[in-house]
Design a protein around this motif. Structure first.
Motif, short mmCIF file in Angstrom:
data_model
loop_
_atom_site.label_atom_id
_atom_site.label_comp_id
_atom_site.label_asym_id
_atom_site.label_seq_id
_atom_site.Cartn_x
_atom_site.Cartn_y
_atom_site.Cartn_z
N PHE A 172 -32.15 2.94 -35.19
CA PHE A 172 -31.72 4.39 -34.41
C PHE A 172 -33.09 5.07 -34.42
N HIS A 173 -34.09 5.06 -34.79
CA HIS A 173 -35.41 6.00 -34.67
C HIS A 173 -35.80 5.10 -33.27
N GLY A 174 -35.89 4.02 -32.94
CA GLY A 174 -36.26 3.12 -31.80
C GLY A 174 -35.37 3.71 -30.75
N TRP A 175 -33.99 3.93 -30.79
CA TRP A 175 -33.32 4.15 -29.68
C TRP A 175 -33.48 5.51 -29.30
N LEU A 176 -33.60 6.37 -30.17
CA LEU A 176 -33.97 7.87 -29.83
C LEU A 176 -35.41 7.78 -28.84
N ILE A 177 -36.27 6.99 -29.27
CA ILE A 177 -37.45 7.02 -28.77
C ILE A 177 -37.36 6.27 -27.60
N ALA A 178 -36.72 4.99 -27.38
CA ALA A 178 -36.78 4.27 -26.09
C ALA A 178 -35.70 4.61 -25.01
N TYR A 179 -34.66 5.09 -25.54
CA TYR A 179 -33.43 5.33 -24.58
C TYR A 179 -33.18 6.72 -24.46
N ARG A 180 -33.80 7.73 -25.23
CA ARG A 180 -33.37 9.00 -25.05
C ARG A 180 -34.83 9.79 -24.79
N GLY A 181 -36.24 8.98 -24.97
CA GLY A 181 -37.23 9.53 -24.40
C GLY A 181 -38.09 10.55 -25.30
N ILE A 182 -37.50 10.56 -26.68
CA ILE A 182 -38.08 11.42 -27.40
C ILE A 182 -39.29 10.77 -28.12
N ALA A 234 -43.18 -7.45 -15.51
CA ALA A 234 -43.21 -9.03 -15.88
C ALA A 234 -41.64 -9.24 -16.23
N GLY A 235 -40.82 -8.17 -16.29
CA GLY A 235 -39.42 -8.56 -16.65
C GLY A 235 -39.09 -8.33 -18.08
N ILE A 236 -40.22 -7.83 -18.97
CA ILE A 236 -40.02 -7.59 -20.40
C ILE A 236 -38.93 -6.12 -20.48
N ASN A 237 -38.11 -6.46 -21.30
CA ASN A 237 -37.10 -5.11 -21.59
C ASN A 237 -37.85 -4.41 -22.66
N THR A 238 -38.51 -3.60 -22.09
CA THR A 238 -39.39 -2.70 -22.92
C THR A 238 -38.68 -1.63 -23.94
N LYS A 239 -37.73 -1.15 -23.24
CA LYS A 239 -36.88 -0.37 -24.29
C LYS A 239 -36.21 -1.03 -25.28
N MET A 240 -35.76 -2.15 -25.09
CA MET A 240 -35.13 -2.83 -26.27
C MET A 240 -36.01 -3.45 -27.00
N MET A 241 -37.33 -3.74 -26.72
CA MET A 241 -38.27 -4.10 -27.43
C MET A 241 -38.76 -3.04 -28.79
N ALA A 246 -36.79 -1.32 -35.71
CA ALA A 246 -36.04 -1.99 -36.51
C ALA A 246 -36.67 -2.84 -37.86
N ILE A 247 -37.62 -3.59 -36.96
CA ILE A 247 -38.57 -4.23 -37.91
C ILE A 247 -39.26 -3.43 -39.05
N MET A 248 -39.79 -2.43 -38.37
CA MET A 248 -40.41 -1.51 -39.37
C MET A 248 -39.54 -0.88 -40.32
N GLY A 249 -38.29 -0.53 -40.05
CA GLY A 249 -37.36 -0.04 -40.86
C GLY A 249 -36.96 -1.05 -41.88
N PHE A 250 -36.83 -2.39 -41.54
CA PHE A 250 -36.49 -3.44 -42.49
C PHE A 250 -37.55 -3.58 -43.64
N LEU A 251 -38.66 -3.44 -43.09
CA LEU A 251 -39.87 -3.65 -44.07
C LEU A 251 -40.23 -2.58 -44.76
N ALA A 252 -39.50 -1.29 -44.43
CA ALA A 252 -39.72 -0.23 -45.25
C ALA A 252 -38.72 -0.35 -46.44
N GLY A 253 -37.59 -1.05 -45.98
CA GLY A 253 -36.53 -1.22 -47.04
C GLY A 253 -36.94 -2.34 -47.98
N LEU A 254 -37.65 -3.53 -47.57
CA LEU A 254 -38.17 -4.38 -48.54
C LEU A 254 -39.02 -3.78 -49.39
#
Ligand SMILES: Nc1ncnc2c1ncn2[C@@H]1O[C@H](COP(=O)(O)OP(=O)(O)OP(=O)(O)O)[C@@H](O)[C@H]1O
Ligand SMILES: [Mg+2]
Lengths: 439, 254
Positions: free
Chosen positions: A142-152, A326-333, A339-347
């Motif tokens: 969710f954080h990543g989405w706000l950053i990548a797709y909402r430009g915050i 180069a065709g990388i979907n940087t927003k999805m990345m 999400a990985i960061m959040g997963f590791l915070a959960g771990l």
């Protein structure tokens, strides 16, 4: 991507012994510097304790074992922070997210699941831990989405997250401490029972040595196959030996730390063992959280160095525009990275709350700063594009060593903060000097 | 000289794109045939780069259509362009400075091992092969491209465009940072690729170079197309006049 390889090609100039060693082994000077700093800290604290307090408590199996456990939580998150910082973002919310995940897991395993499954059901810890990590990953995404797709900007999103998730955790638990956690869950935090013992540690150590040897041999094979320049045999042998020696040293160390006498007595009673004359020596071995950190470190290193995903992380950090072209979907990345960061915070929340045997509202406070510091001290550049997982784990170890050392020799909390803060600034300054020189 | 009959490889029809009120490209139509080199000329800021970025997927045109092999193509992002075998050398080179030559060459299209991991060794070996052809003096295979000279960086960008068997090649000032010898090599490369039947859009400020390499030239001014002429019929002065005055000389106007 070591710069040292270039040096090996200038054969005409006679080189010094050290630079020849460095170029032959292709070791990073920064890495050696960090190991050196770590050694300095360890020996320094030990000597200080020995001279001033009359007892050097740092370089003892007991302290180093505890240090390894304490490093785990920060180390796990530092691995994720590398990805975040390499792509020129920041995550200030990891400490709060850790606390929030811990509280949700606490509620699940203490208040909810026992009434359905019965207290101590073997599935409780699995479900609780899975929920915690899933929650972390979802919040991160969710954080990543706000950053990548909402430009915050990431700074703002995660600064908001820092407050929001701490507050949410407080609301859920109404500020109360949730304990005790499920008994199997508690093993994930370490402690005498949460360690794999002498035999288990030897098995892990030998597998590790085999992997090192395989790595060296396979590396030579690859280089031969593509006719690249080979490292001299002595350099490869040296690297292999150092790797194996480190692993075996770690095994000997964790096996040298015995269970406390009280626990041995209880264990003996439960298993109808008679304790011999001189007492029963039962080794701790590697603690489970340390093994979790190990698995995270290895997986994340593979991810970063051997997969497309890792390539794209570095490419985005180096030049976001080029990565997109180069065709990388940087927003999805970006979403995936957070999400990985959040997963590791959960771990990390699993490890931290298991270790404490409870979920408190203050869990993970200030962790974001330690995690960021660990990544940065470990060579992750805040301007993006550069950073390694291994470095970040080493950075976490440095941070934790400082912390533990100061507690051991009796510095009070105020001094500890001053030292940690100054070290962070100094480390980044040294890093800037290093980069300027190696350019 | 090529005879432009049949279906063009690429046709960009009535392309317009503006940035915050500035018409960077205004109703421009250009086309490109197999085995042909079309030069795009114009003063700084004329809209050349912006036009070709609509073809390479970096931008999406506000209006207008793109046809590849006579079929309407939707190019929404660089991946779409690549899937139509369109390769681009950007004016900015678009290299990730922290990665080495091989990683840049294969960025987005990494070679994988059987296990699904990135095959760095094979990528480096392939890079060595293609660089031996394009820039035999190139040695710095392991250094990040930030450590390369401008010309070396440019040759990495060129290698990337050439390696993947493009059918349509876009070169935005490919020789801007190159020395005379390297420029000559790029010229030879363009001629070789042309013989292989590729279509090439070449953006270049050097009219002499355009005269030598291109079959046709399309000239832009302030985002609009001035005209497209056969290079064989136009003198260097004619081309310069088009660029500066924004008018096609009477004897060339078809
Ligand atoms: N991303 C952008 N945002 C805003 N304006 C832009 C953008 N890209 C291009 N422009 C504007 O569009 C116009 C055309 O720019 P473009 O880069 O296409 O010129 P060019 O013909 O390639 O020039 P040069 O020869 O200097 O490379 C310029 O006025 C430029 O300022
Ligand atoms: Mg341009």
């Amino acid at each position: 991507m070591s710069d040292t390889k270039k040096i090996s090609k200038t054969t005409a100039k006679p080189e010094g012994l050290i630079s020849r060693f460095m170029s032959a082994t292709e070791l990073d000077t920064r890495l050696i510097g960090m190991v050196g700093a770590l050694a300095l800290i360890w020996i320094g604290f030990h000597l200080y304790g020995a001279l001033v307090n009359g007892f050097g408590a740092f370089l003892t199996p007991r302290n180093l074992w505890n240090l390894s456990v304490q490093t785990s939580s920060i180390g796990i998150m530092a691995c994720g922070m590398v990805l975040v910082i390499v792509t020129r973002h920041i995550d200030l919310s990891v400490g709060s997210l850790l606390g929030f995940c811990a509280i949700i897991m606490g509620v699940i395993q203490v208040n909810i699941l026992p009434s359905f499954l019965g207290l101590g059901h073997p599935l409780i810890w699995v479900i609780a831990a899975a929920c915690g990590m899933l929650l972390g990953a979802t919040v991160g995404a969710f954080h990543g989405w706000l950053i990548a797709y909402r430009g915050i900007p990431a700074f703002i999103v995660t600064l908001g997250g820092l407050l929001v998730w701490r507050g949410a955790g407080f609301l859920v638990a109404r500020g109360e401490t949730i304990s005790p956690v499920d008994s199997t869950f508690a093993l994930l935090g370490g402690g005498p029972y949460g360690a794999v013992g002498a035999t288990g540690s030897w098995i892990i150590g030998l597998i590790g040595c085999a992997a090192v040897v395989f790595g060296v041999i396979n590396g030579r094979k690859q280089r031969t196959k593509f006719e690249f320049k080979l490292r001299p045999v002595w350099a490869d042998t040296f690297l292999g030996l150092v790797g194996c020696a480190t692993i075996i040293g770690a095994v000997l160390l964790v096996n040298a730390y015995p269970w406390p006498r009280g626990i041995v007595r209880r264990y003996a009673e439960e298993n109808a063992i008679t304790i011999p004359e001189g007492g029963l020596f039962i080794s701790h071995g590697f603690a489970i959280p340390v093994l979790i950190l190990l698995v995270v470190g290895i997986s994340m290193t593979l991810l970063m160095t051997k997969t497309r995903f890792g390539r794209y992380v570095y490419a985005i950090g180096g030049n976001p525009e080029a990565a997109a072209l180069a065709g990388i979907n940087t927003k999805m990345m970006t979403v995936k990275i957070f999400a990985i960061m959040g997963f590791l915070a959960g771990l990390s929340a699993v490890v931290a709350s298991a270790r404490l045997n409870s979920a408190t509202n203050a869990l993970g406070e200030l962790d974001e700063l330690y995690v960021i510091a660990a990544a940065v001290i470990g060579g992750t550049s805040l301007s993006g594009g550069v950073g390694t997982i291994f470095g970040a784990i080493l950075g976490a170890l440095v941070m934790q060593s400082l912390q533990t050392g100061m507690v051991l020799i009796g510095f009070d909390a105020a001094v500890q903060r001053i030292v940690v803060g100054s070290v962070l600034v100094l480390a980044v300054y040294l890093d800037i000097l290093y980069r300027r020189k190696s350019k | 000289m090529t005879v432009n009959t049949g279906t063009p490889l690429v046709e960009m029809r009535n392309i317009s794109i503006s940035f915050g009120g500035i018409h960077a490209v205004d109703d421009v139509t250009v086309d490109l045939y197999p085995g042909e080199v079309v030069g795009l000329l114009g003063h700084n800021g004329a809209g050349k780069s912006t036009l070709i970025k609509c073809l390479s997927g970096a931008y999406q045109a506000d209006s207008g259509d793109i046809f590849v092999n006579g079929e309407k193509a939707t190019i929404k992002n660089p991946r779409d362009a690549r899937s139509h075998n369109i390769e681009t050398i950007y004016q900015t080179l678009a290299l990730a400075d922290n990665l080495d030559a091989a990683s840049n060459l294969f960025l987005g299209r990494e070679l994988l091992t059987a296990a699904g991991f990135v095959d760095q060794a094979r990528m480096e070996a392939e890079t060595r092969k293609i660089m031996a052809r394009l820039n035999p003096n190139f040695r710095k295979f392991q250094a990040p491209v930030s450590a390369l000279s401008g010309g070396q960086r440019q040759s990495v960008a060129i290698a990337r465009a050439v390696y993947f068997n493009a059918r349509i090649l876009i070169m935005d000032e490919p020789t801007a940072a190159l020395g005379p010898q390297e420029t000559q090599m790029v010229a030879e490369l363009i001629q070789e690729l042309k013989r292989q039947g590729l279509g090439i859009f070449l953006i270049d400020h050097d009219v002499h170079q355009v005269k030598r390499l291109c079959d046709r030239a399309s000239v832009m001014k302030n985002g609009e197309l001035v005209g497209t002429v056969k290079v064989a019929d136009a003198s260097e002065d004619d081309l310069l006049a088009m660029i500066i005055l924004g008018k096609t000389p009477a004897h060339l106007a078809a």
